[in-house]
Motif scaffolding. Structure first.
Motif, PDB file in Angstrom:
ATOM      1  N   LEU A 367      12.214  -3.611  65.557  1.00 56.62           N
ATOM      2  CA  LEU A 367      12.162  -5.026  65.900  1.00 56.62           C
ATOM      3  C   LEU A 367      13.343  -5.413  66.775  1.00 56.62           C
ATOM      4  O   LEU A 367      13.209  -6.180  67.727  1.00 56.62           O
ATOM      5  CB  LEU A 367      12.148  -5.876  64.626  1.00 56.62           C
ATOM      6  CG  LEU A 367      11.985  -7.385  64.804  1.00 56.62           C
ATOM      7  CD1 LEU A 367      10.657  -7.701  65.468  1.00 56.62           C
ATOM      8  CD2 LEU A 367      12.094  -8.090  63.461  1.00 56.62           C
ATOM      9  N   VAL A 371      13.192  -7.041  70.786  1.00 54.15           N
ATOM     10  CA  VAL A 371      13.740  -8.297  71.293  1.00 54.15           C
ATOM     11  C   VAL A 371      14.854  -8.092  72.310  1.00 54.15           C
ATOM     12  O   VAL A 371      15.423  -9.057  72.803  1.00 54.15           O
ATOM     13  CB  VAL A 371      14.265  -9.178  70.135  1.00 54.15           C
ATOM     14  CG1 VAL A 371      13.146  -9.547  69.191  1.00 54.15           C
ATOM     15  CG2 VAL A 371      15.401  -8.488  69.388  1.00 54.15           C
ATOM     16  N   TYR A 383      11.870 -13.439  71.635  1.00 53.38           N
ATOM     17  CA  TYR A 383      12.466 -14.155  70.507  1.00 53.38           C
ATOM     18  C   TYR A 383      11.635 -15.393  70.166  1.00 53.38           C
ATOM     19  O   TYR A 383      11.391 -15.710  68.991  1.00 53.38           O
ATOM     20  CB  TYR A 383      13.898 -14.573  70.821  1.00 53.38           C
ATOM     21  CG  TYR A 383      14.944 -13.599  70.359  1.00 53.38           C
ATOM     22  CD1 TYR A 383      15.304 -13.511  69.015  1.00 53.38           C
ATOM     23  CD2 TYR A 383      15.598 -12.758  71.255  1.00 53.38           C
ATOM     24  CE1 TYR A 383      16.275 -12.632  68.581  1.00 53.38           C
ATOM     25  CE2 TYR A 383      16.574 -11.866  70.829  1.00 53.38           C
ATOM     26  CZ  TYR A 383      16.910 -11.802  69.494  1.00 53.38           C
ATOM     27  OH  TYR A 383      17.868 -10.919  69.067  1.00 53.38           O
ATOM     28  N   TRP A 385       8.399 -16.039  70.647  1.00 53.52           N
ATOM     29  CA  TRP A 385       7.112 -15.769  70.037  1.00 53.52           C
ATOM     30  C   TRP A 385       7.236 -15.105  68.675  1.00 53.52           C
ATOM     31  O   TRP A 385       6.499 -15.440  67.746  1.00 53.52           O
ATOM     32  CB  TRP A 385       6.253 -14.919  70.981  1.00 53.52           C
ATOM     33  CG  TRP A 385       5.656 -15.761  72.066  1.00 53.52           C
ATOM     34  CD1 TRP A 385       6.139 -15.960  73.318  1.00 53.52           C
ATOM     35  CD2 TRP A 385       4.472 -16.554  71.962  1.00 53.52           C
ATOM     36  NE1 TRP A 385       5.333 -16.836  74.014  1.00 53.52           N
ATOM     37  CE2 TRP A 385       4.297 -17.208  73.209  1.00 53.52           C
ATOM     38  CE3 TRP A 385       3.545 -16.773  70.960  1.00 53.52           C
ATOM     39  CZ2 TRP A 385       3.234 -18.064  73.462  1.00 53.52           C
ATOM     40  CZ3 TRP A 385       2.475 -17.627  71.202  1.00 53.52           C
ATOM     41  CH2 TRP A 385       2.324 -18.259  72.437  1.00 53.52           C
ATOM     42  N   LEU A 386       8.180 -14.181  68.529  1.00 54.66           N
ATOM     43  CA  LEU A 386       8.339 -13.536  67.227  1.00 54.66           C
ATOM     44  C   LEU A 386       8.860 -14.523  66.186  1.00 54.66           C
ATOM     45  O   LEU A 386       8.373 -14.565  65.051  1.00 54.66           O
ATOM     46  CB  LEU A 386       9.291 -12.339  67.339  1.00 54.66           C
ATOM     47  CG  LEU A 386       8.718 -11.066  67.965  1.00 54.66           C
ATOM     48  CD1 LEU A 386       9.772  -9.970  67.997  1.00 54.66           C
ATOM     49  CD2 LEU A 386       7.499 -10.588  67.182  1.00 54.66           C
ATOM     50  N   THR A 387       9.866 -15.316  66.570  1.00 54.70           N
ATOM     51  CA  THR A 387      10.371 -16.332  65.638  1.00 54.70           C
ATOM     52  C   THR A 387       9.254 -17.297  65.269  1.00 54.70           C
ATOM     53  O   THR A 387       9.079 -17.648  64.097  1.00 54.70           O
ATOM     54  CB  THR A 387      11.536 -17.118  66.269  1.00 54.70           C
ATOM     55  OG1 THR A 387      12.563 -16.225  66.670  1.00 54.70           O
ATOM     56  CG2 THR A 387      12.107 -18.119  65.274  1.00 54.70           C
TER      57      THR A 387
END
Length: 484
Positions: A367, A371, A383, A385-387
């Motif tokens: 992961l 990022v 960052y 979209w993942l957050t």
């Protein structure tokens, strides 16, 4: 249950909470300190430790549909079960002392401030009664959503949601199709509108506790927020107008006839202003005094903030006539549900935070690589979209902390050198908390109130269909215009 009787039962509970909090903060029992000591190294943790968190989130998503009666009466036990599924083996494998230390840190540094803020805003705003009723036309509904979006960053998404959701439901209670109004209310008032200050949304408040300047998000998330509001408000107006034109006439009288608007419970407004001032104070006042709470460092200003906020909530309960809360349909179930479920979430999130803090040396190394680019520089769009996507499933407040730490955890560096990354993390957490009912605490509260008022709200997955169709393209636009 009679509101005054419920308040009489609640006051001793709050007093007991304050006593316990003080005992923890000022506890100097040497034996207890020897027991609660040490830390767990995130480099030693595998992803198996995240299983209780996944189990709890799966329960939140599935059980209200599969076993609604059981869930309504036992959701606190379900949260406690998954917390125990983590803590018992965690303490056995890594030691009772280190596991207890991590638990105390999560409670004192993160969970207690989080719940105290929500409780205070929920209580005070619940004493403000908007009298009268408007006709829920597309123009009126759009105006209410616009006002709520502005208000959300001033009194919080929780405060704005609690003040406006009941008047909005009353304005539309004659319409056959009104669930979409509440859905867009969650999008704009319970989430996106709270992106401009730490008062607005819980993840930004946690960032504020980590050292992010109070007005940093005002300047750095302003453009993104303006883009989303500029898309969603006209879209809502057109959709509501389409539904309104096909509404037809209802033969029965309007349950809430139109009447001139008024405001009762205005004594709560200065109390609310004092709550805002208290939060501001805790950010600008640097006392230099810290308490060592079994390894967790708590500043004097944080203690003063939380105790003052609780006191202000008690003042609101004392000065507000029972009639106002009863006419508001006010009850404690929404905040009780949030407090219990989020206690389980914060506990089961402990291993995930530790793993992410370990960076490239931990189980989340893939992961970390995702990022960052080949040179090790962060990728703001990733960052974001993942957050955001994880915020919709893990709740946005703890997810914000995860990615805040993944990006380095240094507030000064993130506000300057990595400003675009922090804006991406903040925006993802706040904006995409709207993707599910569990993405942000006010979502749950609004859902509970709407269902109790007879609104045929979408199911957990039905809501996700709405949010995916409406919000995903909007977030793509924000990505292209601000993060690429």
């Amino acid at each position: 249950m009679n509101t005054r009787r419920a308040e009489r039962r609640l006051l001793p509970q709050i007093a007991a909470f304050i006593v316990v909090l003080a005992a923890v903060l000022y506890g100097f029992d040497p034996a207890l300190r020897r027991l609660i000591s040490g830390h767990v190294d995130g480099r030693d943790l595998s992803l198996v430790w995240v299983a209780p968190l996944v189990g709890l989130l799966g329960s939140i998503a599935v059980m209200p549909l599969a076993a609604p009666h059981f869930w309504h009466h036992h959701y606190g036990k379900v949260a406690a079960f998954w917390a125990a599924m983590l803590l018992i083996p965690f303490g056995f494998v890594h030691g009772v002392g280190p596991a207890s230390s991590e638990l105390v840190h999560a409670a004192v540094a993160e969970y207690i401030p989080f719940v105290v803020l929500l409780f205070t805003l929920f209580t005070i705003s619940g004493g403000v009664l908007v009298r009268g009723n408007l006709h829920g036309s597309p123009a009126v509904n759009t105006a209410l959503l616009a006002v709520g979006s502005l208000l959300a960053s001033v009194i919080g998404t929780t405060g704005a949601s609690m003040v406006l959701i009941r008047p909005l439901i009353r304005a539309n209670d004659q319409r056959r199709r009104n669930a979409h109004v509440v859905v867009f209310f969650i999008f704009l008032v319970s989430n996106i509108g709270g992106s401009l200050t730490p008062l607005g949304d819980p993840p930004l408040f946690l960032g504020f506790l980590q050292g992010v300047d109070f007005f940093w998000t005002t300047t750095h998330l302003g453009p993104e927020t303006a883009i989303l509001v500029a898309i969603l408000l006209p879209l809502f107006y057109l959709l509501d107008r389409w539904f309104y034109a096909r509404e037809g006439f209802i033969p029965k009288p309007d349950p809430s006839p139109d009447a001139r608007l008024g405001l009762s419970g205005v004594r709560n407004i200065p109390v609310l202003a004092l709550a805002v001032a208290t939060i501001l104070m805790s950010g600008f006042w640097k006392s230099g005094v810290e308490f060592d709470v079994y390894g967790a460092h708590v500043s004097l200003q944080a203690v003063a903030r939380d105790v003052t906020l609780i006191a202000l909530a008690l003042v609101s309960l004392k000065i507000t006539p029972t009639e106002y809360r009863e006419r508001n349909g006010f009850d404690w179930e929404p905040i009780r549900e949030v407090a219990k479920l989020f206690a389980g979430i914060f506990v089961t999130l402990i291993p995930a935070l530790l793993i992410l803090k370990a960076g490239v040396d931990g189980a989340a190394a893939p992961l970390v690589a995702l990022v960052s680019d080949e040179a090790g520089a962060p990728r703001p769009a990733v960052y974001f979209w993942l957050t955001g996507l994880l915020s919709s499933l893990l709740d946005n407040a703890p997810t914000y902390l995860v990615f805040f730490n993944l990006a380095g955890g240094d507030a000064v560096e993130l506000m300057t050198v990595k400003a675009k990354t922090l804006a991406a993390i903040s925006g993802g957490a706040v904006f995409m908390g709207a993707l599910t009912y569990i993405g942000n605490a006010p979502n749950f509260m609004v859902l509970s109130i709407a269902r109790n008022r007879g609104v045929a709200m979408p199911s957990f997955f039905g809501y996700m269909v709405w949010s995916s169709i409406v919000l995903m393209p909007c977030f793509a636009v924000v990505t292209v215009l601000t993060l690429m």
